[in-house]
Write a protein that holds these residues in place. Structure first.
Motif, PDB file in Angstrom:
ATOM      1  N   PHE A 134       0.871  -1.176   0.000  1.00  0.00           N
ATOM      2  CA  PHE A 134       0.000   0.000   0.000  1.00  0.00           C
ATOM      3  C   PHE A 134       0.905   1.222   0.000  1.00  0.00           C
ATOM      4  O   PHE A 134       1.730   1.400   0.910  1.00  0.00           O
ATOM      5  CB  PHE A 134      -0.895  -0.031   1.238  1.00  0.00           C
ATOM      6  N   VAL A 135       0.791   2.066  -1.029  1.00  0.00           N
ATOM      7  CA  VAL A 135       1.727   3.175  -1.194  1.00  0.00           C
ATOM      8  C   VAL A 135       0.995   4.505  -1.319  1.00  0.00           C
ATOM      9  O   VAL A 135      -0.201   4.554  -1.615  1.00  0.00           O
ATOM     10  CB  VAL A 135       2.622   2.972  -2.434  1.00  0.00           C
ATOM     11  N   ARG A 136       1.744   5.560  -1.084  1.00  0.00           N
ATOM     12  CA  ARG A 136       1.242   6.926  -1.300  1.00  0.00           C
ATOM     13  C   ARG A 136       2.118   7.593  -2.354  1.00  0.00           C
ATOM     14  O   ARG A 136       3.339   7.633  -2.220  1.00  0.00           O
ATOM     15  CB  ARG A 136       1.283   7.734   0.003  1.00  0.00           C
ATOM     16  N   ARG A 137       1.462   8.079  -3.407  1.00  0.00           N
ATOM     17  CA  ARG A 137       2.201   8.733  -4.494  1.00  0.00           C
ATOM     18  C   ARG A 137       2.883   9.999  -3.974  1.00  0.00           C
ATOM     19  O   ARG A 137       2.305  10.773  -3.202  1.00  0.00           O
ATOM     20  CB  ARG A 137       1.246   9.089  -5.623  1.00  0.00           C
ATOM     21  N   THR A 138       4.108  10.212  -4.385  1.00  0.00           N
ATOM     22  CA  THR A 138       4.841  11.431  -4.033  1.00  0.00           C
ATOM     23  C   THR A 138       5.331  12.088  -5.302  1.00  0.00           C
ATOM     24  O   THR A 138       5.327  11.494  -6.383  1.00  0.00           O
ATOM     25  CB  THR A 138       6.053  11.121  -3.138  1.00  0.00           C
ATOM     26  N   SER A 139       5.778  13.353  -5.162  1.00  0.00           N
ATOM     27  CA  SER A 139       6.375  14.049  -6.302  1.00  0.00           C
ATOM     28  C   SER A 139       7.711  13.406  -6.626  1.00  0.00           C
ATOM     29  O   SER A 139       8.357  12.821  -5.762  1.00  0.00           O
ATOM     30  CB  SER A 139       6.579  15.531  -5.963  1.00  0.00           C
ATOM     31  N   PRO A 140       8.144  13.499  -7.879  1.00  0.00           N
ATOM     32  CA  PRO A 140       9.461  12.964  -8.227  1.00  0.00           C
ATOM     33  C   PRO A 140      10.529  13.552  -7.323  1.00  0.00           C
ATOM     34  O   PRO A 140      10.453  14.720  -6.933  1.00  0.00           O
ATOM     35  CB  PRO A 140       9.656  13.415  -9.686  1.00  0.00           C
ATOM     36  N   ARG A 141      11.496  12.753  -6.948  1.00  0.00           N
ATOM     37  CA  ARG A 141      12.547  13.220  -6.039  1.00  0.00           C
ATOM     38  C   ARG A 141      13.265  14.418  -6.644  1.00  0.00           C
ATOM     39  O   ARG A 141      13.651  14.432  -7.810  1.00  0.00           O
ATOM     40  CB  ARG A 141      13.543  12.089  -5.774  1.00  0.00           C
ATOM     41  N   GLY A 142      13.416  15.429  -5.817  1.00  0.00           N
ATOM     42  CA  GLY A 142      14.023  16.659  -6.301  1.00  0.00           C
ATOM     43  C   GLY A 142      13.006  17.652  -6.817  1.00  0.00           C
ATOM     44  O   GLY A 142      13.341  18.761  -7.196  1.00  0.00           O
ATOM     45  N   SER A 143      11.698  17.257  -6.841  1.00  0.00           N
ATOM     46  CA  SER A 143      10.653  18.162  -7.318  1.00  0.00           C
ATOM     47  C   SER A 143       9.547  18.229  -6.296  1.00  0.00           C
ATOM     48  O   SER A 143       9.189  17.249  -5.672  1.00  0.00           O
ATOM     49  CB  SER A 143      10.087  17.658  -8.651  1.00  0.00           C
ATOM     50  N   SER A 144       9.014  19.415  -6.099  1.00  0.00           N
ATOM     51  CA  SER A 144       7.908  19.582  -5.155  1.00  0.00           C
ATOM     52  C   SER A 144       6.587  19.835  -5.870  1.00  0.00           C
ATOM     53  O   SER A 144       5.585  20.145  -5.247  1.00  0.00           O
ATOM     54  CB  SER A 144       8.203  20.753  -4.197  1.00  0.00           C
ATOM     55  N   ILE A 145       6.596  19.710  -7.233  1.00  0.00           N
ATOM     56  CA  ILE A 145       5.407  20.012  -8.018  1.00  0.00           C
ATOM     57  C   ILE A 145       4.740  18.716  -8.449  1.00  0.00           C
ATOM     58  O   ILE A 145       5.345  17.901  -9.149  1.00  0.00           O
ATOM     59  CB  ILE A 145       5.764  20.838  -9.264  1.00  0.00           C
ATOM     60  N   PRO A 146       3.481  18.472  -8.046  1.00  0.00           N
ATOM     61  CA  PRO A 146       2.822  17.240  -8.472  1.00  0.00           C
ATOM     62  C   PRO A 146       2.504  17.277  -9.952  1.00  0.00           C
ATOM     63  O   PRO A 146       2.348  18.342 -10.547  1.00  0.00           O
ATOM     64  CB  PRO A 146       1.541  17.236  -7.619  1.00  0.00           C
ATOM     65  N   ARG A 147       2.414  16.104 -10.550  1.00  0.00           N
ATOM     66  CA  ARG A 147       2.081  16.031 -11.975  1.00  0.00           C
ATOM     67  C   ARG A 147       0.663  16.545 -12.205  1.00  0.00           C
ATOM     68  O   ARG A 147      -0.232  16.351 -11.396  1.00  0.00           O
ATOM     69  CB  ARG A 147       2.196  14.586 -12.457  1.00  0.00           C
ATOM     70  N   LEU A 148       0.475  17.182 -13.366  1.00  0.00           N
ATOM     71  CA  LEU A 148      -0.830  17.756 -13.720  1.00  0.00           C
ATOM     72  C   LEU A 148      -1.897  16.662 -13.715  1.00  0.00           C
ATOM     73  O   LEU A 148      -1.733  15.598 -14.291  1.00  0.00           O
ATOM     74  CB  LEU A 148      -0.745  18.405 -15.112  1.00  0.00           C
ATOM     75  N   GLY A 149      -2.980  16.936 -13.037  1.00  0.00           N
ATOM     76  CA  GLY A 149      -4.084  15.995 -13.017  1.00  0.00           C
ATOM     77  C   GLY A 149      -3.952  14.911 -11.961  1.00  0.00           C
ATOM     78  O   GLY A 149      -4.844  14.077 -11.843  1.00  0.00           O
ATOM     79  N   ARG A 150      -2.822  14.892 -11.255  1.00  0.00           N
ATOM     80  CA  ARG A 150      -2.639  13.873 -10.223  1.00  0.00           C
ATOM     81  C   ARG A 150      -2.820  14.512  -8.845  1.00  0.00           C
ATOM     82  O   ARG A 150      -2.229  15.543  -8.546  1.00  0.00           O
ATOM     83  CB  ARG A 150      -1.230  13.269 -10.301  1.00  0.00           C
ATOM     84  N   ARG A 151      -3.644  13.899  -8.044  1.00  0.00           N
ATOM     85  CA  ARG A 151      -3.871  14.439  -6.702  1.00  0.00           C
ATOM     86  C   ARG A 151      -2.680  14.118  -5.821  1.00  0.00           C
ATOM     87  O   ARG A 151      -2.231  12.984  -5.750  1.00  0.00           O
ATOM     88  CB  ARG A 151      -5.147  13.814  -6.117  1.00  0.00           C
ATOM     89  N   ARG A 152      -2.121  15.151  -5.158  1.00  0.00           N
ATOM     90  CA  ARG A 152      -0.988  14.939  -4.275  1.00  0.00           C
ATOM     91  C   ARG A 152      -1.391  13.976  -3.155  1.00  0.00           C
ATOM     92  O   ARG A 152      -2.425  14.141  -2.518  1.00  0.00           O
ATOM     93  CB  ARG A 152      -0.526  16.263  -3.665  1.00  0.00           C
ATOM     94  N   GLY A 153      -0.576  12.992  -2.909  1.00  0.00           N
ATOM     95  CA  GLY A 153      -0.844  12.086  -1.811  1.00  0.00           C
ATOM     96  C   GLY A 153      -1.801  10.962  -2.152  1.00  0.00           C
ATOM     97  O   GLY A 153      -2.278  10.278  -1.248  1.00  0.00           O
ATOM     98  N   GLU A 154      -2.107  10.708  -3.412  1.00  0.00           N
ATOM     99  CA  GLU A 154      -3.011   9.621  -3.787  1.00  0.00           C
ATOM    100  C   GLU A 154      -2.439   8.292  -3.301  1.00  0.00           C
ATOM    101  O   GLU A 154      -1.241   8.026  -3.384  1.00  0.00           O
ATOM    102  CB  GLU A 154      -3.160   9.596  -5.307  1.00  0.00           C
ATOM    103  N   THR A 155      -3.304   7.435  -2.767  1.00  0.00           N
ATOM    104  CA  THR A 155      -2.864   6.128  -2.264  1.00  0.00           C
ATOM    105  C   THR A 155      -3.490   5.005  -3.096  1.00  0.00           C
ATOM    106  O   THR A 155      -4.610   5.138  -3.588  1.00  0.00           O
ATOM    107  CB  THR A 155      -3.251   5.949  -0.786  1.00  0.00           C
TER     108      THR A 155
END
Length: 427
Positions: A134-155
């Motif tokens: 069970f995982v929680r999506r994070t921003s790519p390492r080195g980036s604090s900007i979530p991908r367009l259309g992706r909810r930050r912290g989606e599990t």
């Protein structure tokens, strides 16, 4: 075996463990697994179970007959020797939760994520393995900007085959979830739990603890492990932790450090705190001066019994220090004015609150000087059934107090905390 053969570790943790007769054995604290170069799925080999006395023991998964109904049932005898992790073993809660990984999401894309939980499953051969994460999506390492259309912290849950980097310990890892598991532990038990972690994880836990928590933990660890825990911390953080420690324990830790770092840390501390530690560092460790704390409970003779009781009631005082009030002429910070006597808490409880403590002094116990040997201190504590003993300088000024716990700590073997004779031999 129960028909329920799938379980997440997050639900398994804290479950009560019972033997076949229904008698309680303990409570699940972690799950032990091993990775293999030839297997995609890590193998689950057992549980870490906390039994009465806060001891953690190993229960092989072959002894687990049921994981159902909010409890774990085991069969056979449980080895009650203390669990010690082997180099090829991994603890799920202690090491894998919040680890950074790469996973394949629902669209088949590789994304960065952190581990939130681990799913276990038993196969037809009755062996257990990791099958889901069970995982929680994070921003790519080195980036604090979530991908367009992706909810930050989606599990989401993914098969273990779609996870890479689960064994990778190179990245920094949060210890927040792990500390939630430890929040009910007393400092001595937390110190033991931290002691059992791999070195990198110990450092991450130390960095995540509040200053006062880390101070309490350090006081319960051998000096070599104290040095290891603070090795990766910035000097200003270490100075704050030293100020939160009992002065005698802080001085013992400083004594283990190179002279250059000692001075750097002392320069960062509050001048009064640093002065106490500099004084303690001048005494031989086998003397009353080397054992004493510079912060016992000190009041003037005119203080009321009600005031004394309010002072010893302070939460931050250890049990040993709260048992005795040392009475001196001003100033009331060590080194004080002339030492007059001591008052035991039991006597305080028997006297009217408005009376002054100067009227009930115990003057029968002679204070020791800073060069008194450990043997002399021990005999006096035993002879007069004392918990604390005053320490004075050549002018009769109180400079500290030795408590029975400090003497015991000094007399016991250096490795007494490690409980080496109870290391488990699980298989």
């Amino acid at each position: 075996m129960s028909t329920s053969t799938r379980v997440f570790v997050g639900r398994l943790a804290e479950l009560a463990v019972f033997d076949p007769l229904g008698d309680p054995v303990g409570r699940v604290r972690d799950v032990v697994l091993t990775f293999s170069a030839t297997r995609t799925r890590p193998r689950v080999i057992g549980l870490v179970v906390e039994v009465p006395g806060r001891r953690r023991v190993f229960v092989p998964m072959t002894r687990v007959t049921s994981v159902d109904g909010g409890q774990v049932i085991t069969t056979g005898l449980v080895n009650m020797r203390r669990f010690e992790q082997r180099p090829n073993e991994t603890l799920v809660l202690a090491e894998l939760i919040e680890r950074h990984v790469r996973v394949r999401d629902e669209q088949g894309e590789l994304v960065d994520a952190t581990v939130e939980d681990i799913g276990l499953e038993q196969n037809h051969a009755r062996s257990w393995s990791v099958t889901r994460v069970f995982v929680r999506r994070t921003s790519p390492r080195g980036s604090s900007i979530p991908r367009l259309g992706r909810r930050r912290g989606e599990t989401f849950v993914v098969p273990i085959e779609d996870v890479s980097g689960l064994r990778d310990t190179s990245d920094e890892q949060s210890a927040a979830r792990l500390l939630e598991q430890y929040e009910d532990l007393k400092p001595a038990d937390l110190a033991e739990a931290i002691h059992d972690l791999p070195a990198k994880r110990r450092a991450e836990v130390a960095a995540a603890l509040a200053d006062d928590q880390l101070a309490d933990v350090l006081e319960e660890l051998p000096e070599d492990e104290q040095v290891e825990l603070i090795a990766g911390l910035q000097n200003d953080r270490v100075a704050d932790v030293l100020e939160a420690m009992e002065p005698d324990d802080a001085a013992d830790l400083l004594a283990e450090l190179p002279t250059e770092r000692q001075e750097e840390l002392l320069q960062l501390m509050e001048p009064d705190e640093a002065a106490d530690l500099r004084r303690l560092l001048t005494y031989d460790e086998n003397t009353a001066g080397g054992l004493m704390t510079t912060e016992p409970v000190i009041l003037g003779p005119d203080a009321s019994i009600a005031e004394a009781l309010a002072v010893v009631r302070r939460k931050e005082l250890s049990t040993a220090l709260a048992c005795t009030v040392f009475v001196c002429r001003p100033p009331l910070e060590t080194p004080t004015g002339k030492f007059l006597g001591m008052v035991h808490i039991q006597r305080l409880l028997r006297e009217p609150p408005h009376a002054s403590i100067g009227t009930i002094l115990d003057k029968d116990v002679e204070p020791v000087t800073t060069d008194a040997t450990v043997g002399q201190v021990t005999r006096l504590l035993a002879t007069y059934d004392l918990v604390g003993l005053p320490v004075v300088d050549e002018n009769g000024l109180l400079v500290g107090a030795v408590t029975v716990d400090d003497v015991l700590d000094h007399l016991l073997p250096d490795d007494w905390r490690e409980d080496r004779h109870e290391v488990t031999t699980h298989g």
